[in-house]
Design an enzyme around this catalytic site. Structure first.
Site, PDB file in Angstrom:
ATOM      1  N   ASP A  28       5.578 -13.918  -1.236  1.00 47.83           N
ATOM      2  CA  ASP A  28       5.818 -13.330  -2.883  1.00 47.83           C
ATOM      3  C   ASP A  28       7.050 -12.183  -2.113  1.00 47.83           C
ATOM      4  O   ASP A  28       7.315 -11.423  -2.606  1.00 47.83           O
ATOM      5  CB  ASP A  28       5.560 -13.200  -3.750  1.00 47.83           C
ATOM      6  CG  ASP A  28       4.685 -11.934  -3.562  1.00 47.83           C
ATOM      7  OD1 ASP A  28       4.717 -11.213  -2.186  1.00 47.83           O
ATOM      8  OD2 ASP A  28       4.286 -10.827  -4.291  1.00 47.83           O
TER       9      ASP A  28
ATOM     10  N   HIS B 142       0.502  -2.854   2.430  1.00 49.55           N
ATOM     11  CA  HIS B 142      -0.424  -3.879   1.646  1.00 49.55           C
ATOM     12  C   HIS B 142      -0.494  -5.130   2.806  1.00 49.55           C
ATOM     13  O   HIS B 142      -1.278  -5.532   3.193  1.00 49.55           O
ATOM     14  CB  HIS B 142      -0.100  -4.489   0.561  1.00 49.55           C
ATOM     15  CG  HIS B 142      -0.209  -3.592  -0.038  1.00 49.55           C
ATOM     16  ND1 HIS B 142      -1.610  -2.812  -1.376  1.00 49.55           N
ATOM     17  CD2 HIS B 142       0.750  -2.963  -1.094  1.00 49.55           C
ATOM     18  CE1 HIS B 142      -0.959  -1.733  -1.836  1.00 49.55           C
ATOM     19  NE2 HIS B 142      -0.050  -1.676  -2.148  1.00 49.55           N
ATOM     20  N   ASP B 143       0.261  -5.982   2.385  1.00 51.72           N
ATOM     21  CA  ASP B 143       1.169  -6.728   3.369  1.00 51.72           C
ATOM     22  C   ASP B 143       1.077  -6.584   5.069  1.00 51.72           C
ATOM     23  O   ASP B 143       0.135  -8.094   5.768  1.00 51.72           O
ATOM     24  CB  ASP B 143       1.781  -7.660   3.255  1.00 51.72           C
ATOM     25  CG  ASP B 143       2.345  -8.356   1.254  1.00 51.72           C
ATOM     26  OD1 ASP B 143       0.879  -8.456   0.896  1.00 51.72           O
ATOM     27  OD2 ASP B 143       3.482  -8.395   0.882  1.00 51.72           O
TER      28      ASP B 143
HETATM   29  O1  RIB Z   1      -1.444  -5.595  -4.561  1.00 51.39           O
HETATM   30  C1  RIB Z   1      -0.701  -5.630  -3.723  1.00 51.39           C
HETATM   31  C2  RIB Z   1       0.325  -6.810  -3.598  1.00 51.39           C
HETATM   32  O2  RIB Z   1       1.135  -6.954  -4.543  1.00 51.39           O
HETATM   33  C3  RIB Z   1       1.184  -6.838  -2.140  1.00 51.39           C
HETATM   34  O3  RIB Z   1       0.651  -8.216  -1.382  1.00 51.39           O
HETATM   35  C4  RIB Z   1       2.534  -6.980  -2.564  1.00 51.39           C
HETATM   36  O4  RIB Z   1       3.583  -7.406  -2.232  1.00 51.39           O
HETATM   37  C5  RIB Z   1       2.917  -7.964  -4.277  1.00 51.39           C
HETATM   38  O5  RIB Z   1       2.738  -8.674  -3.869  1.00 51.39           O
HETATM   39 CA    CA Z   2       3.344  -9.287  -1.450  1.00 54.14          CA
END
Ligand code: RIB
Ligand code: CA
Length: 325
Positions: A18, A252-253
């Site tokens: 996303d 995160h990603d």
């Molecule tokens: O909670 C973090 C996630 O939410 C990550 O993937 C960020 O890009 C959003 O999509």
């Molecule tokens: Ca994401």
């Protein structure tokens, strides 16, 4: 399966993004990883609409010199939703109106109409025994592909997804992490599908922090480096307001992509998870009471991460993707 993949010893990787700021960093991490071949990117909604995510992915691939990588359109709304998803104001603040912290990419004229759910359900590469499938948005596309092709659960070797929180609070509600919160039904379906999964959630991603010191170095790497530094600094600025104790922004990603490529970066608890679908805890990832005593556990939940090693890999691989050595 494509001849390209059959002929190389590289691990095929499919991302499902996303495409907001940390998804862009995950894409750069993948492109800077010599042991993997990025064979496609499916688009999802979440940080932005699905169409904007696809546009951002196309523009980023062009910026990073890989316009040849196919981009597929995923679904534009959560499983149980009647209308298309558009990001709420809080999310727009975190990733900016365009999902990239306002950074204007020079290209982005490429478009795509290829169907992402068909690709996940049918493409030969999805049967490759070493395939890494890494969703870093809601699990809507994967859940839809599993409905379309029920045998997929036994064909797909393993899915490493960014989402959920087992031992820490959520980041949207006290219980729910954003990607699971956006489509709890899809996450629950994937966790019940029989697929082998690895959950890279807030338990570990809040330990992996990008600082302004690193992004300053990217500015020396040319146009792509300057744009990535602008995006990441925007994201760090949001964290400085909302979460100042972290000292930077959470990766995160990129951590999910890193753990898919090298699972030894994380330490996991094996469990059978489910997602709360009703009440105030909707969107919570939790051990499934109905499968607590099952001998076979289908999900490896990352609870520990080798932070110095991950940050070293992140530095090397992202700099490489941005045109550095
Ligand atoms: O909670 C973090 C996630 O939410 C990550 O993937 C960020 O890009 C959003 O999509
Ligand atoms: Ca994401």
């Amino acid at each position: 399966m494509s001849d390209d993949i059959r002929g190389t010893s590289r691990i095929p990787l499919v991302l499902d993004l996303d495409t907001g700021i940390d998804d862009a960093l995950a894409l750069a991490y993948a492109l800077g990883s010599p042991e993997v071949e990025l064979v496609g990117v499916v688009s999802s909604y979440g940080n932005v609409t699905m169409e904007t995510a696809a546009r951002n992915t196309c523009a980023l691939l062009e910026l990073l010199g890989r316009p040849d990588i196919p981009v597929y359109l995923g679904l534009d709304r959560p499983t149980a939703s009647a209308g298309p998803f558009s990001p709420p104001p809080g999310v727009v603040r975190i990733h900016g109106e365009n999902g990239l912290g306002g950074a204007v990419l020079p290209c982005g004229c490429r478009t795509t109409r290829q169907n992402g759910v068909d690709f996940i359900a049918n493409a030969g590469v999805m049967r490759h025994r070493e395939l890494c499938y890494v969703p870093t948005g809601p699990l809507t596309n994967l859940a839809a592909a599993l409905r379309r092709s029920p045998g997929l659960a036994s064909r797909l070797p393993r899915v490493t997804f960014m989402g959920g929180a087992l031992t820490v609070p959520g980041n949207v509600t006290p219980c729910a992490e954003a990607n699971v919160h956006n489509d709890p039904e899809a996450a629950d379906a994937v966790l019940h599908s029989g697929l082998r999964t690895c959950m890279v959630g807030l338990d570990v991603t809040h330990q992996a922090i990008l600082t302004r010191e690193e992004t300053a170095a990217w500015r020396e790497l040319g146009a792509a480096g300057r744009l990535f530094a602008q995006m990441a600094d925007y994201y760090i600025g949001i964290y400085e307001k909302n979460n100042p104790c972290l000292g930077g922004c959470a990766l995160h990603d990129p951590l999910a992509v890193a753990a898919a490529i090298d699972p030894t970066l994380v330490r996991c608890l094996s469990a059978n998870l489910c997602v709360d679908l009703t009440g105030p805890t909707r969107g919570r990832t939790v051990c499934d009471p109905a499968r607590l005593r099952d001998a076979e556990k289908r999900c490896d939940v990352a609870l520990g991460v080798d932070v110095p090693r991950f940050l070293g890999e992140f530095r090397t691989r992202v700099r490489r993707a941005l045109g550095g050595r």
